[in-house]
Design an enzyme around this catalytic site. Structure first.
Site, PDB file in Angstrom:
ATOM      1  N   SER A  95      23.407   3.599   9.524  1.00 19.42           N
ATOM      2  CA  SER A  95      22.040   4.129   9.426  1.00 19.42           C
ATOM      3  C   SER A  95      20.979   3.034   9.467  1.00 19.42           C
ATOM      4  O   SER A  95      19.872   3.256   9.961  1.00 19.42           O
ATOM      5  CB  SER A  95      21.890   4.940   8.134  1.00 19.42           C
ATOM      6  OG  SER A  95      22.670   6.106   8.184  1.00 19.42           O
ATOM      7  N   ASP A 273      24.036  13.618   6.349  1.00 17.12           N
ATOM      8  CA  ASP A 273      25.000  12.518   6.496  1.00 17.12           C
ATOM      9  C   ASP A 273      26.038  12.526   5.377  1.00 17.12           C
ATOM     10  O   ASP A 273      27.233  12.320   5.610  1.00 17.12           O
ATOM     11  CB  ASP A 273      24.222  11.200   6.487  1.00 17.12           C
ATOM     12  CG  ASP A 273      25.114   9.975   6.503  1.00 17.12           C
ATOM     13  OD1 ASP A 273      25.843   9.789   7.486  1.00 17.12           O
ATOM     14  OD2 ASP A 273      25.078   9.210   5.524  1.00 17.12           O
TER      15      ASP A 273
END
Length: 380
Positions: A95, A273
């Site tokens: 990320s 996520d």
């Protein structure tokens, strides 16, 4: 009475006339289409709302179509593209590198927060647009120091350095932020509190609640830190993401302190996520539906405003998530997973508003940064 030869001559006449009219009609259409394209290219956005569903691949998006009673707001987009997400160090990004590609337009190594492959800081889009008198805001359902939001205000060599990331926020160009992460600002391992740093930089900090109809003064900056670390999951957040977005839009859209050039707002649905990492399909679906609700609110704002570009995408896919038939229940979809990590699949990009046509096709994740700046630079 018309003779055969006269009829033939008349037929030739009308045939020729028809061909002339047809040619002119086609020519007119070509001119019209050309004009439309040119006009479309000159439609430059004033406001930019950038939405990141962390870990949200196509199957995560698709899950909303099987779990929502009404049509998901993803269906409201007509301009859709795909991005390639590999980082500068790995085929499969994390990320931090994914967010740095969005915020600063460069491929960097996994773990990088706003720095390049040599750990040199790269100017981010919040800093660039603030120099152009844009108001700016960040919202996340994670800690505000997490990889995605952190990449929009900090320049740190590792995403794991949450307290170092936090120290960059009080002096940043961000005008509004909302999320979790109190412990990285006020209950730090180094025993420092950043409260006075916020006050000295004109921030009003609220650690208790966020109300969407709260009155915010336009010449001040605001921060909402509403959890020690991450915000609760969607079922326990009491519409935090929707309320924070509504408050941010109301504040940023009228921020006279930053002039009249518009605003940039990044909104992250962080926990899609986490549902992927835990291989929890129900967690994914609840977070996607929460995110989709906010997409609807943002699109309503953009439609009414008429001068806003909305971009919805993800940094990567998480879980290798697949929607397949449930062998135990007839005509039922069941989520399954191939990994507890990230995958390398292409990621959808949804765009609406002025300049939306620039976001179709297949391109690198860094191109989103480039396309936004190009639209801003060419703004009439």
């Amino acid at each position: 009475m018309l003779t055969f030869s006269n009829k033939l001559a008349q037929l030739k006449y009308f045939s020729i006339l028809f061909l002339i009219l047809l040619f002119n009609s086609c020519s007119s259409k070509k001119v019209t289409n050309s004009t439309q394209i040119k006009t479309s290219e000159n439609n430059q956005p004033l406001n930019i709302i950038f939405m990141v569903g962390d870990g949200m691949g196509l199957s995560q998006v698709s899950s909303s179509y099987f779990s929502k009673k009404t049509e998901p707001n993803f269906s409201r987009f007509k301009s859709i593209g795909l991005i390639k997400t590999s980082s500068g160090s790995h085929l499969i990004t994390d990320s931090a590198a994914g967010a740095t590609a969005f915020s600063a337009g460069e491929k960097s190594y996994n773990g990088a927060i706003g720095v390049n492959m040599d750990t040199v800081p790269i100017k981010n889009i919040v800093e660039i647009l603030s120099d152009k008198d844009y108001a700016t805001g960040l919202i996340a359902t994670s800690s505000i120091t997490h990889a995605t939001p952190g990449s929009f205000f900090a320049h740190v060599k590792s995403r794991g350095l949450a307290e170092e990331i936090a120290t960059a926020l009080p002096t940043s160009e961000v005008d509004f932020f909302a999320g979790g992460g109190k412990k990285y600002f006020f209950n730090r391992k180094d025993n420092k509190s950043l409260y006075e740093d916020f006050i000295q930089n004109n921030f009003t900090i609220d650690t208790l609640n966020l109300k969407k109809n709260k009155t915010l003064l336009k010449n001040e900056k605001y921060g909402f830190l509403l959890a020690d670390d991450a915000m609760p999951w969607a079922g326990d957040r009491n519409d935090f993401l929707a309320n924070a977005t509504e408050l941010a839009l109301s504040y940023l859209n009228k921020n006279e302190a930053k002039g009249d050039n518009g605003f940039f707002l990044m909104i992250e649905g962080s926990q899609i996520d986490w549902g992927g990492h835990s291989n929890n399909s129900d967690y994914i679906i609840s977070e996607v539906l929460d995110f989709d609700k906010v997409i609807g609110n943002v699109l309503d704002f953009a439609e009414a405003d008429g001068n806003t570009l909305v971009i919805v995408t993800a940094d990567h896919e998480t879980g290798g998530y697949t929607l397949a038939a449930d062998p135990d229940k007839k005509n039922t979809i069941k989520g399954s997973f191939s990994t507890k990590g990230h995958s390398a699949t292409l990621i959808p990009v949804f765009a609406y508003g002025k300049g939306e046509e620039h976001f179709t096709g297949i391109y690198e994740n860094t191109a989103i940064f480039e396309k936004i700046l190009e639209l801003v630079e060419n703004k009439k």
